[in-house]
Design a protein around this motif. Structure first.
Motif, mmCIF file in Angstrom:
data_model
loop_
_atom_site.group_PDB
_atom_site.id
_atom_site.type_symbol
_atom_site.label_atom_id
_atom_site.label_comp_id
_atom_site.label_asym_id
_atom_site.label_seq_id
_atom_site.Cartn_x
_atom_site.Cartn_y
_atom_site.Cartn_z
ATOM 1 N N LEU A 104 0.834 -1.196 0.000
ATOM 2 C CA LEU A 104 0.000 0.000 0.000
ATOM 3 C C LEU A 104 0.873 1.252 0.000
ATOM 4 O O LEU A 104 0.650 2.182 -0.792
ATOM 5 C CB LEU A 104 -0.958 -0.018 1.196
ATOM 6 N N ASP A 105 1.897 1.275 0.840
ATOM 7 C CA ASP A 105 2.787 2.435 0.864
ATOM 8 C C ASP A 105 3.580 2.577 -0.435
ATOM 9 O O ASP A 105 3.844 3.694 -0.890
ATOM 10 C CB ASP A 105 3.731 2.371 2.063
ATOM 11 N N PHE A 106 3.949 1.459 -1.050
ATOM 12 C CA PHE A 106 4.641 1.500 -2.341
ATOM 13 C C PHE A 106 3.764 2.188 -3.381
ATOM 14 O O PHE A 106 4.226 3.048 -4.136
ATOM 15 C CB PHE A 106 4.990 0.074 -2.788
ATOM 16 N N HIS A 107 2.496 1.829 -3.425
ATOM 17 C CA HIS A 107 1.594 2.443 -4.404
ATOM 18 C C HIS A 107 1.287 3.895 -4.065
ATOM 19 O O HIS A 107 1.133 4.721 -4.972
ATOM 20 C CB HIS A 107 0.309 1.625 -4.546
ATOM 21 N N ARG A 108 1.208 4.223 -2.781
ATOM 22 C CA ARG A 108 1.038 5.630 -2.404
ATOM 23 C C ARG A 108 2.226 6.446 -2.907
ATOM 24 O O ARG A 108 2.062 7.521 -3.490
ATOM 25 C CB ARG A 108 0.914 5.767 -0.887
ATOM 26 N N ALA A 109 3.421 5.919 -2.681
ATOM 27 C CA ALA A 109 4.637 6.622 -3.097
ATOM 28 C C ALA A 109 4.736 6.707 -4.618
ATOM 29 O O ALA A 109 5.285 7.677 -5.160
ATOM 30 C CB ALA A 109 5.868 5.934 -2.514
ATOM 31 N N THR A 110 4.214 5.705 -5.315
ATOM 32 C CA THR A 110 4.228 5.735 -6.781
ATOM 33 C C THR A 110 3.394 6.901 -7.295
ATOM 34 O O THR A 110 3.811 7.619 -8.213
ATOM 35 C CB THR A 110 3.718 4.394 -7.358
ATOM 36 N N LEU B 69 -6.380 -4.611 0.850
ATOM 37 C CA LEU B 69 -6.285 -5.155 -0.507
ATOM 38 C C LEU B 69 -7.035 -4.272 -1.505
ATOM 39 O O LEU B 69 -6.549 -4.023 -2.615
ATOM 40 C CB LEU B 69 -6.822 -6.585 -0.553
ATOM 41 N N HIS B 70 -8.201 -3.794 -1.101
ATOM 42 C CA HIS B 70 -8.971 -2.899 -1.966
ATOM 43 C C HIS B 70 -8.186 -1.617 -2.246
ATOM 44 O O HIS B 70 -8.161 -1.131 -3.391
ATOM 45 C CB HIS B 70 -10.321 -2.573 -1.328
ATOM 46 N N MET B 71 -7.546 -1.076 -1.240
ATOM 47 C CA MET B 71 -6.757 0.145 -1.423
ATOM 48 C C MET B 71 -5.570 -0.094 -2.353
ATOM 49 O O MET B 71 -5.251 0.760 -3.190
ATOM 50 C CB MET B 71 -6.272 0.678 -0.072
ATOM 51 N N ILE B 72 -4.909 -1.241 -2.233
ATOM 52 C CA ILE B 72 -3.804 -1.569 -3.135
ATOM 53 C C ILE B 72 -4.323 -1.619 -4.566
ATOM 54 O O ILE B 72 -3.715 -1.058 -5.485
ATOM 55 C CB ILE B 72 -3.138 -2.899 -2.717
ATOM 56 N N HIS B 73 -5.460 -2.263 -4.745
ATOM 57 C CA HIS B 73 -6.091 -2.339 -6.069
ATOM 58 C C HIS B 73 -6.431 -0.941 -6.592
ATOM 59 O O HIS B 73 -6.171 -0.617 -7.758
ATOM 60 C CB HIS B 73 -7.349 -3.207 -5.980
ATOM 61 N N TYR C 105 -5.139 2.011 -5.787
ATOM 62 C CA TYR C 105 -3.929 2.746 -6.162
ATOM 63 C C TYR C 105 -3.308 2.184 -7.435
ATOM 64 O O TYR C 105 -2.904 2.950 -8.318
ATOM 65 C CB TYR C 105 -2.887 2.721 -5.036
ATOM 66 N N ALA C 106 -3.219 0.862 -7.543
ATOM 67 C CA ALA C 106 -2.585 0.260 -8.722
ATOM 68 C C ALA C 106 -3.324 0.671 -9.994
ATOM 69 O O ALA C 106 -2.706 1.025 -11.008
ATOM 70 C CB ALA C 106 -2.545 -1.255 -8.579
ATOM 71 N N ARG C 107 -4.636 0.634 -9.936
ATOM 72 C CA ARG C 107 -5.447 1.019 -11.094
ATOM 73 C C ARG C 107 -5.210 2.483 -11.456
ATOM 74 O O ARG C 107 -4.977 2.829 -12.616
ATOM 75 C CB ARG C 107 -6.920 0.779 -10.772
ATOM 76 N N HIS C 108 -5.251 3.356 -10.465
ATOM 77 C CA HIS C 108 -5.081 4.776 -10.742
ATOM 78 C C HIS C 108 -3.635 5.137 -11.059
ATOM 79 O O HIS C 108 -3.383 6.109 -11.782
ATOM 80 C CB HIS C 108 -5.631 5.615 -9.597
ATOM 81 N N ASN C 109 -2.682 4.370 -10.567
ATOM 82 C CA ASN C 109 -1.292 4.621 -10.946
ATOM 83 C C ASN C 109 -1.069 4.313 -12.426
ATOM 84 O O ASN C 109 -0.224 4.926 -13.067
ATOM 85 C CB ASN C 109 -0.320 3.843 -10.059
ATOM 86 N N GLY C 110 -1.845 3.380 -12.964
ATOM 87 C CA GLY C 110 -1.806 3.151 -14.407
ATOM 88 C C GLY C 110 -2.290 4.381 -15.162
ATOM 89 O O GLY C 110 -1.701 4.784 -16.173
#
Length: 167
Positions: free
Chosen positions: A20-26, A141-145, A147-152
């Motif tokens: 989660l923090d990795f995706h926040r930082a991304t 898990l939902h938050m990781i998803h 962030y991952a989607r929006h980081n795309g």
């Protein structure tokens, strides 16, 4: 926000927290070095989606899941809408980096505190929209998803602004 890769051998909670923090930082990394005008730039009209809109949206999502849902403060208002409209956050036309990132960083810090205070990933909270209890595990898990989607989206938006690509 420092971007650190998740551990290769961590336990479940440590791994979820790190991803989660990795995706926040991304998301923060995708916005580095850009001023307000570029952060508000819409890459695919008629869509109003912009990097600053994504930051505002993720502040709203952090607020929803960690402050209002897991944190139990259901009466706390949305960050950007009086009408409980998650889509309102995407309209960053009058927003600034300082305003959007300030709200997002406050919500992330609050989210981290709520997660750290929970005795286990089995802690549950009721989600009216789903008419069900959900675990902290599912929320993370939902938050990781999310962030991952929006980081795309952020990848494409940043590339359209100045050609910057990459992880």
């Amino acid at each position: 926000m420092e971007r650190i890769g998740p551990p290769l051998t961590g336990d479940e909670r440590e791994t979820l927290r790190a991803y989660l923090d990795f995706h926040r930082a991304t998301l923060a990394m995708k916005c580095e070095g850009l001023g307000d005008e570029d952060l508000r730039r819409q890459a695919s009209p008629p869509s109003t989606l912009s990097l600053l809109g994504l930051v505002r949206h993720m502040a709203e999502v952090e607020n929803h899941w960690f402050r209002r849902t897991v944190g139990g403060a259901a009466d706390v208002p949305h960050v950007w809408s009086d009408k409980r409209d998650f889509q309102a956050a995407y309209d960053a036309s009058g927003s600034t980096r300082e305003e959007a990132f300030g709200a997002w960083e406050r919500e992330v810090e609050h989210a981290r505190a709520v997660e750290a205070a929970a005795p286990s990933l089995e802690v549950t909270a009721y989600v009216p929209k789903w008419e069900s209890e959900v675990s902290l595990r599912l929320v993370m898990l939902h938050m990781i998803h999310e962030y991952a989607r929006h980081n795309g989206h952020a990848d494409f938006l940043r590339e359209a602004i100045d050609g910057t690509v990459g992880a």
